[in-house]
Design an enzyme around this catalytic site. Sequence first.
Site, PDB file in Angstrom:
ATOM      1  NE  ARG A 104     -25.120 -36.300   2.419  1.00  0.00           N
ATOM      2  CZ  ARG A 104     -24.788 -36.019   1.160  1.00  0.00           C
ATOM      3  NH1 ARG A 104     -23.621 -35.467   0.892  1.00  0.00           N
ATOM      4  NH2 ARG A 104     -25.601 -36.287   0.175  1.00  0.00           N
ATOM      5  CD  GLU A 143     -28.344 -33.753  -2.890  1.00  0.00           C
ATOM      6  OE1 GLU A 143     -28.091 -34.751  -2.189  1.00  0.00           O
ATOM      7  OE2 GLU A 143     -28.021 -33.665  -4.083  1.00  0.00           O
ATOM      8  CB  CYS A 148     -37.657 -38.709  11.174  1.00  0.00           C
ATOM      9  SG  CYS A 148     -37.542 -39.097  12.927  1.00  0.00           S
ATOM     10  CB  CYS A 150     -38.728 -40.021  16.126  1.00  0.00           C
ATOM     11  SG  CYS A 150     -38.987 -38.238  16.106  1.00  0.00           S
ATOM     12  CB  CYS A 153     -42.249 -37.796  13.214  1.00  0.00           C
ATOM     13  SG  CYS A 153     -40.690 -37.063  12.681  1.00  0.00           S
ATOM     14  CD  GLU A 294     -24.521 -31.102  -5.062  1.00  0.00           C
ATOM     15  OE1 GLU A 294     -24.436 -32.332  -5.277  1.00  0.00           O
ATOM     16  OE2 GLU A 294     -24.747 -30.648  -3.952  1.00  0.00           O
ATOM     17  CD  GLU A 343     -20.236 -37.723  -1.187  1.00  0.00           C
ATOM     18  OE1 GLU A 343     -19.970 -36.507  -1.225  1.00  0.00           O
ATOM     19  OE2 GLU A 343     -21.374 -38.183  -1.366  1.00  0.00           O
TER      20      GLU A 343
HETATM   21  C1  GLA Z   1     -25.169 -34.861  -3.511  1.00  0.00           C
HETATM   22  C2  GLA Z   1     -24.710 -33.960  -2.388  1.00  0.00           C
HETATM   23  C3  GLA Z   1     -23.252 -33.716  -2.393  1.00  0.00           C
HETATM   24  C4  GLA Z   1     -22.490 -34.974  -2.720  1.00  0.00           C
HETATM   25  C5  GLA Z   1     -22.943 -35.473  -4.046  1.00  0.00           C
HETATM   26  C6  GLA Z   1     -22.162 -36.698  -4.476  1.00  0.00           C
HETATM   27  O1  GLA Z   1     -25.656 -34.218  -4.574  1.00  0.00           O
HETATM   28  O2  GLA Z   1     -25.407 -32.739  -2.350  1.00  0.00           O
HETATM   29  O3  GLA Z   1     -22.900 -33.267  -1.104  1.00  0.00           O
HETATM   30  O4  GLA Z   1     -22.746 -35.935  -1.751  1.00  0.00           O
HETATM   31  O5  GLA Z   1     -24.300 -35.827  -3.961  1.00  0.00           O
HETATM   32  O6  GLA Z   1     -22.613 -37.202  -5.661  1.00  0.00           O
HETATM   33 ZN    ZN Z   2     -38.799 -37.544  13.931  1.00  0.00          ZN
END
Ligand code: GLA
Ligand code: ZN
EC number: 3.2.1.23
Length: 606
Positions: A104, A143, A148, A150, A153, A294, A343
Amino acid sequence: MIRFGGDYNPEQWPPHVWREDVALMRSAGISLVTVGVFSWSRLQPAEDRFDFAWLDEVLDLLHGNGIGVCLATPTASPPPWFTRAHPGAMPVTADGVRLTHGSRDTYCVNAPEYQEASNRIANELAARYGQHPALRLWHVHNEYGTTCYCDHCAPAFRRWLSHTYGEIGLVNEVWCTDFWSQRYGCFDEVLPPRATQYLSNPAHVLDYRRFSSDAMLTHYLAQRDILRPYGVPVTTNFVLGGWVPVDHARWAREVDVVAVDDYPESVEGHLAARAFVADLARGWAGGQPWMLMEHAPAAVRQADGVTRALPAGEARAAAETYVAGGASAVMYFQWRAGRGGAEQWHPAMVPLLSELAPIGRSLATRTPVRVESTRALIYDEQSMWAWQSPHLPTPFVDYTAITRRWHHAMGPPVDVLPIGAPLEGYSLVVAPALHMVPAALHKRLRSYVADGGTLVLTFGSGLTDEHSRTTPGAFDDLCGIRVARHRPGECGVRGVRDGRSGECGVCGVRDGRSGECGVRGVRDDRSGECGVGGVRDDHPSERGVGAKQHRPGEYGVWLDEIDPQDATVVLHSSEGRPLVTEHRYGRGLVRYVAADLPDPTPWARS
Ligand code: GLA
Ligand code: ZN
C-alpha cells in the site's frame, strides 16, 4: 457524546456478515466507523469504470442502524490497473529503486497522473455520498508518509526551493554548501538527497522533508477542497514516528478536526505513552477536542514484532487516557480482521467485544473533557528530524523517548505544544533537547522568562538554527552558564544504543528500550541494572528535590560540560560536575539540565 468505533472493511467480507456486523455494532455502542480507507480497487475496478453499489448498501445499512460514517478517500492504495497504466507514478527510493504494486502507500504525490486519479475518485465519492445521512466526517487518504525521490519530485523540489529562498545564493548560504564543494550555480543543479557516496548535507535532507510534507499537504488540500463544499468536516489521520516526513503542526491548521493514530511500542509504559500522544494531539488542535482515529484493541503490537495482549482492564484504561487528554472519539483499527492479507493477525474488535462494548456504552453518555493546564512541554517534530542528522556528537539521542520521559516526569495535566504555540499564561515550560531553535523562538522563550515564566532547557537545546547551522552558546546568556563542551554520556561509553533502530555492540540488543538482553540480563537500558558492567541507571535515593550530588553513570546519552557564570548549581555529579543550574532572568527562572538524567522528576516541576 464521545464517539466510539473503528476502521470497518466490509469489502473483505460477504454481505451476510455485514448484517451481523451492524447488529454487533449496535450492541457494542459503536457510533462511528471509518469506511473505504483501502477500497479503491473495489470502487473503481478499472480506469473507466466505477462500482458504488456495495458502498451504497453498506452506508444505508449503517445509517439504518444509527451508526455514523467517517468516509475515507481510498488514495493511500492505488489499484493495480493504475500501476500498470502509470508506472512512472510509482515512488522511487533514495537508492533509485522504483517500487511496484503489492503493498500500500505506493505512489508519488508529485506525479500528475496520481494527482489526477486521486482527485477524480474524491470527486466521485463527494458527488455520490456528500449528502448521505450517515456521513459524519471525511477521512482523506490514510497516514500520509510516503517519501519519493523520483524525477517528478526533483523539479518539484527545485520549485519549492525557489519559492522558499528566491535565489540559489540563499540556498548556498543556509545549506553551507562550501563544505565539500556543494555550491550550486542554479536551481537546476539541485537533486533530491538521493543515495550518495558518504554523508548527505543535513540542511538538504531537512529541506527535503519539509518539501515532502508540503507536497503531501498539497495532495491533501486538493481533496479537502473537493469534499468541503458538502458541509461535513474533513480530516486525515496523522501517523507518528521518526520516518514520517510530515510536519503535523503545520498540517493541523488545514484539518477541520485533528485526528491521530496511536500505536505504543511496548506494553510496558503504554498508558504513559498514550497520555503523551493525547496531550500532543490536543496541542496540535490548539486545545480543541481531537479524535483518536486508530489504536489496537486491547493489545500492543510491540516494536519487537510481538503482539501482546493488554492486562485485564487496561483497554479501558487506554481509552480513558485518551479521553482524559480531550479526545472526542476513541476508535480502533479494526472492527473485524480480514481472513487474509498482510494484517490478518492484527487484533480486531469483534472477538473482544465483551471487554470493549462496556467502554463504548460508557463513552456514549459523556462529552469531551476540556483540559486546563498551567504547564507545557514543547515537542517539535522538526527537532526530531534534526536529531536524525548524521555525525552528531552521539548517534544515541532518541529525542522522542527523552521528551516522553520528561512528559511523564511532569505528571498530568500538561499541554504538549508545537514551537509556534503561545506560551503566555503557563507557569512552567519544559523544552527538552530542543535541537533546532529559529531566531523567533529564541526571542519568544526569552520574553516568556523575562515576563515571569519558568523555563526548563536541557542538554541538546538550541544546538542549531532552522537550517541545521550550529549556534554555539545560543542559550548561554539566558541560562547564565557557558557550555564548554558536549560529550556523549555513559550510554555511549558502554556502547549501548538507545534508539529503536540501534544495535548494541556490547550485548547484541537491537532495541535498548524494549528488547531483552540475554547476555547482560538488561531489559530496559534506562531503568535496569547491568549485572556485567556494574553500571547502575537507577538512583532512587537521589530523586528528591535538593539532592546535592548525583552518582556516576548518570549522564545517560549526553553530558554538557558547563561553566556556571551567573547561575546557581543545584545538582552536581559525584565528580563535581554541574548537572543542573538555575538562573534568574528578568522576572522568571531558567533551569538548565546538562545531562540525560534517567529520572528528571525533581527538575520537571516548578
Ligand atoms: C495504521 C494504518 C492501518 C493499519 C494499522 C495497523 O495505523 O492506518 O491501516 O495498518 O496501522 O496497526
Ligand atoms: Zn516522486
